[in-house]
Scaffold this motif. Structure first.
Motif, mmCIF file in Angstrom:
data_model
loop_
_atom_site.group_PDB
_atom_site.id
_atom_site.type_symbol
_atom_site.label_atom_id
_atom_site.label_comp_id
_atom_site.label_asym_id
_atom_site.label_seq_id
_atom_site.Cartn_x
_atom_site.Cartn_y
_atom_site.Cartn_z
ATOM 1 N N GLY A 1 14.076 35.156 16.888
ATOM 2 C CA GLY A 1 13.920 33.723 16.664
ATOM 3 C C GLY A 1 12.955 33.090 17.644
ATOM 4 O O GLY A 1 12.177 32.197 17.279
ATOM 5 N N THR A 2 12.996 33.541 18.901
ATOM 6 C CA THR A 2 12.072 33.030 19.915
ATOM 7 C C THR A 2 10.633 33.411 19.572
ATOM 8 O O THR A 2 9.704 32.616 19.740
ATOM 9 C CB THR A 2 12.450 33.574 21.302
ATOM 10 O OG1 THR A 2 13.750 33.099 21.653
ATOM 11 C CG2 THR A 2 11.458 33.134 22.364
ATOM 12 N N VAL A 3 10.440 34.627 19.078
ATOM 13 C CA VAL A 3 9.090 35.055 18.690
ATOM 14 C C VAL A 3 8.580 34.224 17.524
ATOM 15 O O VAL A 3 7.430 33.762 17.522
ATOM 16 C CB VAL A 3 9.085 36.558 18.320
ATOM 17 C CG1 VAL A 3 7.717 36.983 17.793
ATOM 18 C CG2 VAL A 3 9.467 37.395 19.526
ATOM 19 N N LEU A 4 9.429 33.991 16.525
ATOM 20 C CA LEU A 4 9.002 33.249 15.343
ATOM 21 C C LEU A 4 8.710 31.780 15.650
ATOM 22 O O LEU A 4 7.807 31.184 15.061
ATOM 23 C CB LEU A 4 10.073 33.347 14.249
ATOM 24 C CG LEU A 4 10.329 34.760 13.692
ATOM 25 C CD1 LEU A 4 11.471 34.733 12.696
ATOM 26 C CD2 LEU A 4 9.069 35.314 13.040
ATOM 27 N N SER A 5 9.458 31.206 16.589
ATOM 28 C CA SER A 5 9.278 29.780 16.879
ATOM 29 C C SER A 5 8.242 29.509 17.950
ATOM 30 O O SER A 5 7.492 28.525 17.883
ATOM 31 C CB SER A 5 10.612 29.145 17.286
ATOM 32 O OG SER A 5 11.116 29.745 18.472
ATOM 33 N N ASP A 6 8.155 30.378 18.972
ATOM 34 C CA ASP A 6 7.296 30.107 20.132
ATOM 35 C C ASP A 6 6.093 31.047 20.255
ATOM 36 O O ASP A 6 5.148 30.726 20.975
ATOM 37 C CB ASP A 6 8.110 30.195 21.431
ATOM 38 C CG ASP A 6 9.239 29.179 21.477
ATOM 39 O OD1 ASP A 6 9.180 28.184 20.725
ATOM 40 O OD2 ASP A 6 10.186 29.388 22.257
ATOM 41 N N ASP A 7 6.139 32.221 19.625
ATOM 42 C CA ASP A 7 5.084 33.226 19.745
ATOM 43 C C ASP A 7 4.697 33.456 21.203
ATOM 44 O O ASP A 7 3.537 33.308 21.593
ATOM 45 C CB ASP A 7 3.848 32.814 18.930
ATOM 46 C CG ASP A 7 2.875 33.968 18.716
ATOM 47 O OD1 ASP A 7 3.280 35.133 18.882
ATOM 48 O OD2 ASP A 7 1.698 33.698 18.402
ATOM 49 N N PRO A 8 5.655 33.834 22.061
ATOM 50 C CA PRO A 8 5.389 33.940 23.509
ATOM 51 C C PRO A 8 4.611 35.193 23.865
ATOM 52 O O PRO A 8 4.613 36.191 23.132
ATOM 53 C CB PRO A 8 6.792 33.988 24.112
ATOM 54 C CG PRO A 8 7.595 34.701 23.062
ATOM 55 C CD PRO A 8 7.041 34.219 21.736
ATOM 56 N N ARG A 9 3.951 35.153 25.032
ATOM 57 C CA ARG A 9 3.281 36.342 25.574
ATOM 58 C C ARG A 9 4.204 37.126 26.494
ATOM 59 O O ARG A 9 4.064 38.328 26.652
ATOM 60 C CB ARG A 9 2.024 35.920 26.328
ATOM 61 C CG ARG A 9 0.937 35.373 25.433
ATOM 62 C CD ARG A 9 -0.163 34.707 26.233
ATOM 63 N NE ARG A 9 -0.793 35.625 27.188
ATOM 64 C CZ ARG A 9 -1.670 35.236 28.104
ATOM 65 N NH1 ARG A 9 -2.014 33.957 28.195
ATOM 66 N NH2 ARG A 9 -2.216 36.121 28.917
ATOM 67 N N LEU A 10 5.108 36.430 27.198
ATOM 68 C CA LEU A 10 6.084 37.041 28.102
ATOM 69 C C LEU A 10 5.420 37.806 29.251
ATOM 70 O O LEU A 10 5.970 38.781 29.755
ATOM 71 C CB LEU A 10 7.038 37.972 27.333
ATOM 72 C CG LEU A 10 7.819 37.334 26.183
ATOM 73 C CD1 LEU A 10 8.697 38.370 25.506
ATOM 74 C CD2 LEU A 10 8.648 36.163 26.664
ATOM 75 N N SER A 11 4.263 37.353 29.658
ATOM 76 C CA SER A 11 3.545 37.979 30.771
ATOM 77 C C SER A 11 3.717 37.133 32.034
ATOM 78 O O SER A 11 4.262 36.027 32.001
ATOM 79 C CB SER A 11 2.061 38.134 30.428
ATOM 80 O OG SER A 11 1.484 36.879 30.096
ATOM 81 N N VAL A 12 3.247 37.663 33.162
ATOM 82 C CA VAL A 12 3.322 36.961 34.448
ATOM 83 C C VAL A 12 1.976 36.292 34.706
ATOM 84 O O VAL A 12 0.970 36.966 34.914
ATOM 85 C CB VAL A 12 3.661 37.940 35.595
ATOM 86 C CG1 VAL A 12 3.677 37.215 36.930
ATOM 87 C CG2 VAL A 12 5.002 38.620 35.322
#
Length: 264
Positions: free
Chosen positions: A92-103
């Motif tokens: 759900g987080t990927v579908l709504s925010d499309d995050p990179r999750l990098s530093v």
């Protein structure tokens, strides 16, 4: 309330501690108290992080979550990413925010990115799959087709995928220090399963009024049934951080890299 001021030398000591070095002598007492348990973990360690408003919301009703956390809360999140082996989000987080999750807001290595995608709907054009960054691992039920290399397949349970089985599968790949970053239901499932060592709740000074809450746990009838973790409070500048101890340190939980039969 303790003020967290992270110096360059103190932070580099923590990164060295993460990689097996000794205590971070240049870090302040508050910095060590907050980040030392993550950097110094030598067995399995699971942390969840929530950034929310004063009224406990993580986004508006329409799903806008971009500016919930202030700069201090965001920097803290990126520091946590730099200290763990893997960061986990639900589909759900990927579908709504499309995050990179990098530093990006702190010095340190990028963690492996993990997406819990029980039904196999991970978008092939998700930003994290195309940014040339660290490995992305998709965890899905073993009754749906595999679409990505390195996918971990686990049995589907009544509530989806078992959180403990997910951590076991990651540990089998040598990913012992894990950050559960979102969303609310994903974090709640790890809380319910008593798998979190620490829960960080960063509260920003804004009131949204309505929208999804930071953690969606089943209700209790009486306050005597509520969880009351030992908590330290930190001033992060723009945000106030609650560091909640959900599981006291015990014997080191071993983390060995072994072959998993359901990894594809």
């Amino acid at each position: 309330m303790q003020r967290v001021t992270v110096t360059q030398g103190g932070w580099r000591d923590l990164l060295d501690m993460r990689d097996g070095g000794g205590p971070a002598h240049r870090a302040s007492a508050a910095t060590m108290a907050l980040y030392g348990p993550i950097a110094g973990a030598r067995g399995r360690f699971c942390l969840a992080q929530v950034g929310q408003s004063l009224d406990g919301r993580i986004a508006t009703v329409s799903g806008d979550a971009r500016d919930v956390s202030g700069q201090g809360g965001l920097v803290h999140l990126h520091r946590c990413r730099a200290l763990v082996d893997a960061v986990v989000v639900g589909i759900g987080t990927v579908l709504s925010d499309d995050p990179r999750l990098s530093v990006r807001l702190a010095e340190g290595p990028d963690p492996v990115r993990v997406v819990i995608d029980c039904n196999g709907v991970m978008p092939a054009d998700a930003q994290m799959l195309e940014d040339g960054g660290t490995e992305v691992i998709v965890v899905q039920a073993d009754d749906v087709p595999v679409r990505f290399a390195g996918t971990i397949r686990l049995p589907r349970g009544p509530k989806g995928l078992c959180p403990g089985a997910i951590l076991d599968a990651l540990a089998a790949r040598g990913l012992c220090r894990v950050l559960i970053e979102g969303g609310a239901r994903t974090i709640a499932r790890f809380v319910e399963a008593d798998l979190l060592d620490r829960l960080h709740v960063a509260v920003a000074p804004l009131i949204i009024g309505a929208g999804p809450s930071g953690i969606s746990l089943p209700p209790v009838e009486r306050l005597s049934q509520a969880r009351r973790p030992v908590t330290e409070v930190y001033d992060m500048g723009s945000d106030v951080l609650f560091d909640c101890v959900l599981r006291l340190p015990s014997a080191v939980r071993q983390c060995q890299k072994i072959e998993m039969p359901h990894a594809t």
